[in-house]
Design a protein around this motif. Structure first.
Motif, PDB file in Angstrom:
ATOM      1  N   SER A   6     -45.644 -93.729  69.141  1.00  0.00           N
ATOM      2  CA  SER A   6     -47.054 -93.850  68.762  1.00  0.00           C
ATOM      3  C   SER A   6     -47.304 -95.120  67.965  1.00  0.00           C
ATOM      4  N   LEU A   7     -48.416 -95.765  68.271  1.00  0.00           N
ATOM      5  CA  LEU A   7     -48.829 -97.005  67.610  1.00  0.00           C
ATOM      6  C   LEU A   7     -50.220 -96.812  67.021  1.00  0.00           C
ATOM      7  N   ALA A   8     -50.359 -97.034  65.722  1.00  0.00           N
ATOM      8  CA  ALA A   8     -51.671 -97.011  65.080  1.00  0.00           C
ATOM      9  C   ALA A   8     -52.244 -98.422  65.094  1.00  0.00           C
ATOM     10  N   VAL A   9     -53.376 -98.602  65.773  1.00  0.00           N
ATOM     11  CA  VAL A   9     -54.091 -99.880  65.766  1.00  0.00           C
ATOM     12  C   VAL A   9     -55.256 -99.719  64.790  1.00  0.00           C
ATOM     13  N   VAL A  10     -55.173-100.427  63.671  1.00  0.00           N
ATOM     14  CA  VAL A  10     -56.073-100.185  62.541  1.00  0.00           C
ATOM     15  C   VAL A  10     -57.071-101.324  62.404  1.00  0.00           C
ATOM     16  N   GLU A  11     -58.345-101.008  62.549  1.00  0.00           N
ATOM     17  CA  GLU A  11     -59.428-101.981  62.398  1.00  0.00           C
ATOM     18  C   GLU A  11     -60.163-101.721  61.081  1.00  0.00           C
ATOM     19  N   VAL A  12     -61.140-102.555  60.785  1.00  0.00           N
ATOM     20  CA  VAL A  12     -61.907-102.384  59.553  1.00  0.00           C
ATOM     21  C   VAL A  12     -62.906-101.246  59.687  1.00  0.00           C
ATOM     22  N   LEU A  29     -61.480-107.935  71.286  1.00  0.00           N
ATOM     23  CA  LEU A  29     -60.145-108.232  70.780  1.00  0.00           C
ATOM     24  C   LEU A  29     -59.320-106.959  70.592  1.00  0.00           C
ATOM     25  N   ILE A  30     -59.938-105.941  70.027  1.00  0.00           N
ATOM     26  CA  ILE A  30     -59.223-104.681  69.814  1.00  0.00           C
ATOM     27  C   ILE A  30     -58.909-104.023  71.152  1.00  0.00           C
ATOM     28  N   GLY A  31     -59.872-104.059  72.060  1.00  0.00           N
ATOM     29  CA  GLY A  31     -59.652-103.466  73.377  1.00  0.00           C
ATOM     30  C   GLY A  31     -58.494-104.103  74.111  1.00  0.00           C
ATOM     31  N   ARG A  32     -58.366-105.428  74.007  1.00  0.00           N
ATOM     32  CA  ARG A  32     -57.271-106.128  74.672  1.00  0.00           C
ATOM     33  C   ARG A  32     -55.923-105.773  74.031  1.00  0.00           C
ATOM     34  N   THR A  33     -55.914-105.595  72.714  1.00  0.00           N
ATOM     35  CA  THR A  33     -54.684-105.208  72.033  1.00  0.00           C
ATOM     36  C   THR A  33     -54.244-103.818  72.462  1.00  0.00           C
ATOM     37  N   ILE A  34     -55.180-102.904  72.495  1.00  0.00           N
ATOM     38  CA  ILE A  34     -54.857-101.540  72.902  1.00  0.00           C
ATOM     39  C   ILE A  34     -54.372-101.504  74.348  1.00  0.00           C
ATOM     40  N   ALA A  35     -55.051-102.198  75.226  1.00  0.00           N
ATOM     41  CA  ALA A  35     -54.669-102.194  76.646  1.00  0.00           C
ATOM     42  C   ALA A  35     -53.258-102.737  76.836  1.00  0.00           C
ATOM     43  N   ARG A  36     -52.946-103.833  76.136  1.00  0.00           N
ATOM     44  CA  ARG A  36     -51.612-104.427  76.298  1.00  0.00           C
ATOM     45  C   ARG A  36     -50.548-103.509  75.716  1.00  0.00           C
ATOM     46  N   ALA A  37     -50.837-102.889  74.571  1.00  0.00           N
ATOM     47  CA  ALA A  37     -49.866-101.965  73.976  1.00  0.00           C
ATOM     48  C   ALA A  37     -49.612-100.781  74.902  1.00  0.00           C
ATOM     49  N   LEU A  40     -47.337-101.585  77.595  1.00  0.00           N
ATOM     50  CA  LEU A  40     -45.954-101.683  77.123  1.00  0.00           C
ATOM     51  C   LEU A  40     -45.351-100.319  76.807  1.00  0.00           C
ATOM     52  N   GLY A  41     -46.135 -99.262  76.993  1.00  0.00           N
ATOM     53  CA  GLY A  41     -45.606 -97.916  76.835  1.00  0.00           C
ATOM     54  C   GLY A  41     -45.954 -97.203  75.555  1.00  0.00           C
ATOM     55  N   TRP A  42     -46.789 -97.814  74.718  1.00  0.00           N
ATOM     56  CA  TRP A  42     -47.171 -97.176  73.471  1.00  0.00           C
ATOM     57  C   TRP A  42     -48.280 -96.148  73.697  1.00  0.00           C
ATOM     58  N   GLN A  43     -48.247 -95.078  72.926  1.00  0.00           N
ATOM     59  CA  GLN A  43     -49.368 -94.142  72.821  1.00  0.00           C
ATOM     60  C   GLN A  43     -50.202 -94.597  71.629  1.00  0.00           C
ATOM     61  N   VAL A  44     -51.407 -95.085  71.879  1.00  0.00           N
ATOM     62  CA  VAL A  44     -52.190 -95.774  70.848  1.00  0.00           C
ATOM     63  C   VAL A  44     -53.219 -94.850  70.218  1.00  0.00           C
TER      64      VAL A  44
END
Length: 248
Positions: A6-12, A29-37, A40-44
């Motif tokens: 699991s990956l926590a993608v933390v925004e403001v 920007l956040i959407g692209r980060t989540i999509a790439r993660a 790569l196999g992460w549960q975001v």
């Protein structure tokens, strides 16, 4: 890497009624980060620090195997001993600052891999006692001042420290990056070393000497960033750096 990690993608924040154009660009920007993660196999798990508050932010991210702290507004000056009213000052979200600082400190304590991007890179430094240059001026390579939000990113070079984790991840000692920031790291926080600078000397990448914590001032998730740069930096979340790094 297991798909269950699991990956926590933390925004403001998920709400910026005061600046919808900026908010829309942040979503890209956040959407692209989540999509790439996810590729790569992460549960975001996408988390907004200011909307939850510090305690709920820590609770919601407690089981995360890794963390990415994204870009956003300026850190409130009281978190690094700065003064309000500086040139270029943006809106502040002190609740997000407090929560994200706590995330960094917990990651350090637990050895949780953490990547900071732009504001996230500065949050790492502030959490560990470092300070911020409050305004770089309008005549810098770091931002297209006065441009529409879709054209605000500036392309420039960064010199990476040979043997640093960031240089190893990107497979180079000089990279081209996309930036949009008016602040930068000044004094380094405890345990941090410089991994990259602009040719003019501004700090553009940092890493911790012992913990798997890396920060970059630029935006590898921008649509104009070099192909593969975001994926390479996200791979920092899959490994713990071996040994102490050498500062620039």
């Amino acid at each position: 890497m297991s798909a269950a990690r699991s990956l926590a993608v933390v925004e403001v924040t998920r709400f910026r009624a005061h600046d919808p154009a900026y908010h829309d660009y942040v979503q890209v920007l956040i959407g692209r980060t989540i999509a790439r993660a996810e590729e790569l196999g992460w549960q975001v798990d996408r988390v907004a620090a200011a909307d939850l508050g510090p305690a709920s932010l820590l609770a919601q991210t407690d089981s995360a195997d890794a963390v990415v702290i994204m870009g956003g507004e300026d850190i409130a000056p009281e978190f690094y001993g700065g003064r309000a009213g500086y040139e270029g000052e943006s809106a502040h979200f002190p609740s997000a600052d407090e929560g994200q600082v706590a995330l960094v400190l917990r990651a350090l304590e637990r050895g949780t891999p953490l990547l900071g991007i732009c504001r996230g890179h500065q949050i790492i430094n502030v959490a560990l006692g470092g300070t911020i240059i409050q305004h770089l001026g309008d005549a810098t390579v770091h931002k297209n001042h006065g441009a529409p939000i879709a054209e605000i990113m500036s392309s420039h070079g960064v010199e990476l420290v040979p043997g640093s984790a960031v240089s190893d991840l990107l497979g180079a000692e000089r990279v081209q990056v996309q930036s949009a920031h008016h602040q930068a790291i000044d004094t380094l926080g405890e345990g941090l070393v410089v991994a990259g600078r602009t040719p003019e000397g501004e700090i553009e990448a940092i890493e911790h000497t012992q913990a798997p914590i890396v920060g970059v001032q630029w935006h590898p998730e921008d649509p104009g960033a070099p192909a593969g740069q975001l994926a390479a930096l996200l791979s920092s979340l899959e490994r713990v750096p071996a040994g102490v790094r050498v500062a620039a």
